[in-house]
Enzyme design. Structure first.
Site, PDB file in Angstrom:
ATOM      1  N   GLY A  45      63.615  70.269   1.997  1.00 26.68           N
ATOM      2  CA  GLY A  45      63.859  69.020   1.275  1.00 26.68           C
ATOM      3  C   GLY A  45      63.517  69.273  -0.188  1.00 26.68           C
ATOM      4  O   GLY A  45      62.456  69.833  -0.496  1.00 26.68           O
ATOM      5  N   ARG A  87      65.104  79.748  -2.388  1.00 32.26           N
ATOM      6  CA  ARG A  87      66.306  78.970  -2.054  1.00 32.26           C
ATOM      7  C   ARG A  87      66.985  78.573  -3.371  1.00 32.26           C
ATOM      8  O   ARG A  87      66.313  78.127  -4.298  1.00 32.26           O
ATOM      9  CB  ARG A  87      65.954  77.714  -1.219  1.00 32.26           C
ATOM     10  CG  ARG A  87      65.374  78.062   0.158  1.00 32.26           C
ATOM     11  CD  ARG A  87      65.276  76.825   1.041  1.00 32.26           C
ATOM     12  NE  ARG A  87      66.577  76.402   1.545  1.00 32.26           N
ATOM     13  CZ  ARG A  87      66.758  75.267   2.202  1.00 32.26           C
ATOM     14  NH1 ARG A  87      65.745  74.440   2.432  1.00 32.26           N
ATOM     15  NH2 ARG A  87      67.963  74.935   2.642  1.00 32.26           N
ATOM     16  N   ASP A 233      70.062  67.407  -3.552  1.00 30.39           N
ATOM     17  CA  ASP A 233      69.347  68.631  -3.922  1.00 30.39           C
ATOM     18  C   ASP A 233      69.521  68.958  -5.401  1.00 30.39           C
ATOM     19  O   ASP A 233      68.654  69.558  -6.026  1.00 30.39           O
ATOM     20  CB  ASP A 233      69.811  69.803  -3.073  1.00 30.39           C
ATOM     21  CG  ASP A 233      69.250  69.672  -1.676  1.00 30.39           C
ATOM     22  OD1 ASP A 233      69.855  68.948  -0.862  1.00 30.39           O
ATOM     23  OD2 ASP A 233      68.166  70.228  -1.424  1.00 30.39           O
ATOM     24  N   LYS A 244      73.071  68.124   1.481  1.00 25.88           N
ATOM     25  CA  LYS A 244      73.282  68.780   2.776  1.00 25.88           C
ATOM     26  C   LYS A 244      74.754  68.806   3.189  1.00 25.88           C
ATOM     27  O   LYS A 244      75.467  67.812   3.041  1.00 25.88           O
ATOM     28  CB  LYS A 244      72.429  68.041   3.816  1.00 25.88           C
ATOM     29  CG  LYS A 244      72.503  68.574   5.233  1.00 25.88           C
ATOM     30  CD  LYS A 244      72.217  70.064   5.338  1.00 25.88           C
ATOM     31  CE  LYS A 244      70.904  70.456   4.708  1.00 25.88           C
ATOM     32  NZ  LYS A 244      70.798  71.914   4.462  1.00 25.88           N
TER      33      LYS A 244
HETATM   34  O1  MRU Z   1      68.183  72.404   3.830  1.00 25.06           O
HETATM   35  P1  MRU Z   1      67.258  71.261   3.593  1.00 25.06           P
HETATM   36  O2  MRU Z   1      66.724  70.653   4.835  1.00 25.06           O
HETATM   37  O3  MRU Z   1      66.173  71.615   2.597  1.00 25.06           O
HETATM   38  O4  MRU Z   1      68.194  70.163   2.898  1.00 25.06           O
HETATM   39  C1  MRU Z   1      67.660  68.921   2.590  1.00 25.06           C
HETATM   40  C2  MRU Z   1      68.648  67.982   2.016  1.00 25.06           C
HETATM   41  O5  MRU Z   1      69.799  68.296   1.851  1.00 25.06           O
HETATM   42  C3  MRU Z   1      68.139  66.659   1.556  1.00 25.06           C
HETATM   43  O6  MRU Z   1      69.109  65.667   1.689  1.00 25.06           O
HETATM   44  C4  MRU Z   1      67.753  66.764   0.072  1.00 25.06           C
HETATM   45  O7  MRU Z   1      66.916  67.852  -0.150  1.00 25.06           O
HETATM   46  C5  MRU Z   1      67.094  65.538  -0.422  1.00 25.06           C
HETATM   47  S1  MRU Z   1      65.492  65.347   0.253  1.00 25.06           S
HETATM   48  C6  MRU Z   1      64.731  64.041  -0.452  1.00 25.06           C
END
Ligand code: MRU
Length: 341
Positions: A45, A87, A233, A244
């Site tokens: 996240g 990442r 993100d 996502k």
């Molecule tokens: O791959 P992840 O689980 O880190 O992806 C998370 C997301 O895409 C969330 O929607 C995004 O980080 C926003 S979290 C407040």
């Protein structure tokens, strides 16, 4: 309970790969363990990744606190580049690392460096809690009594330090007494919706049902969804939203059914220095798609794609809910960012 917490003897994180079946806490004592936790998605996240990155740098400084100024700076640089590579998509990671570099660059003694970086990491963490509360407050105004809201992935407390962005809005609307109903999409391949959002909504007592990712269009067509709200993100100039994988499809579906599509994110997610073409969409291991719970689901020899994020153009986004207020198209964040950091 916090997703990530700085304590005297280390950084404590909830292991999100074990949820919802086990609530396991990982103690990170050095920056390498933090970097691994981000890569393995034990912490994930965008906001949570940013806080973890900051705390990783603070751990690195603590480890070499008795060294010379030169030694500390070399070690911090090493930690910085290691965490930078974990990442590539979430802006918050790079934003937090930039703040940490500024925190140590302005110090001119080893003790001052250690003090500054620990204080900055804790500040970034506390700011996230406040930002999510503000997003919740602003966003709840867009939610009406009786709304049935679709959310994707997990943009909840587990993706941040404790309250959440998209789920923060849902939570704030619920806390204000509005009767809402949530559809949480399971979010293949890592199932953040099924494992994490469902876990959080259940604890909060917010009425919801879990759906598979491919049910959204059907539910919209049946008139069962009023609004879509997701996290982000990275958000670039003109409101291009990286989130996502699957978010773009939901935005298209929402537009086709004339439903509002909202994005909730702190201003630390906004990046005015890149064009959408330059944002790296993380490609993860194909085995995350080919296997579920260590069981192979596709025939041997089959290959899979696994882009972790996609890009939704700002034209499909009805509003972006930030901690500084709600922004509507045409998206211009420059004033907002000037008021922020
Ligand atoms: O791959 P992840 O689980 O880190 O992806 C998370 C997301 O895409 C969330 O929607 C995004 O980080 C926003 S979290 C407040």
């Amino acid at each position: 309970m916090k997703t990530i917490e700085w304590k005297e003897d280390g950084v404590y994180i909830i292991d999100q790969t074990k949820l919802p079946h086990q609530l396991t806490i990982i103690k990170c004592e050095d920056y390498e363990r933090i970097a691994i936790a981000i890569e393995r998605m034990e912490i994930r996240g965008a906001p949570a990744i940013g806080v973890a990155a900051a705390m990783g740098i603070a751990l690195a400084a603590k480890k070499v606190a008795s060294g010379s100024l030169e030694e500390i700076r070399i070690e911090l640089n090493k930690a910085w580049h290691r965490i930078l590579r974990t990442r590539p998509t979430a802006r918050n990671l790079f934003w937090a690392l930039e703040r940490m570099r500024a925190a140590w660059s302005s110090a001119d003694s080893p003790s001052e460096i250690v003090k500054n970086v620990i204080e900055e990491a804790i500040k970034i963490s506390e700011e996230d809690v406040a930002a999510c509360r503000a997003i919740g407050k602003f966003g709840a105004e867009l939610i009406s009594d009786g709304d049935r809201i679709l959310t994707h992935c997990n943009a909840g407390g587990l993706a941040c330090v404790e309250y959440g962005t998209a789920l923060g809005v849902i939570r704030a609307a619920h806390e204000s007494g509005k009767k809402i109903f949530v559809y949480a999409s399971e979010t293949r391949p890592m199932l953040q919706g099924a494992r994490l959002t469902a876990f959080e909504l259940k604890i909060e007592g917010i009425p919801f049902k879990l759906i598979t990712d491919n049910m959204a269009g059907h539910l919209m067509q049946k008139g069962l969804i009023d609004k879509v709200i997701v996290g982000a993100d990275r958000i670039t100039r003109y409101g291009y939203v990286f989130n996502k994988i699957g978010t773009y499809s939901l935005a298209i579906l929402a537009r086709a059914h004339d439903l509002p599509f909202y994005v909730a994110a702190p201003i630390s997610t906004i990046d005015l220095n890149v064009t959408p073409d330059n944002v790296i969409i993380e490609e993860r291991d194909q085995n995350e798609v080919l296997y579920i719970n260590n069981t192979r689901i596709a025939p041997e020899g089959v290959e899979a794609l696994n882009p972790a994020f996609d890009m939704t153009p700002g034209g499909l986004v009805d509003a972006i809910i930030t901690d500084k207020g709600v922004v509507r198209p045409p998206y211009d964040f420059s004033l907002l960012l000037r008021q922020g950091h």
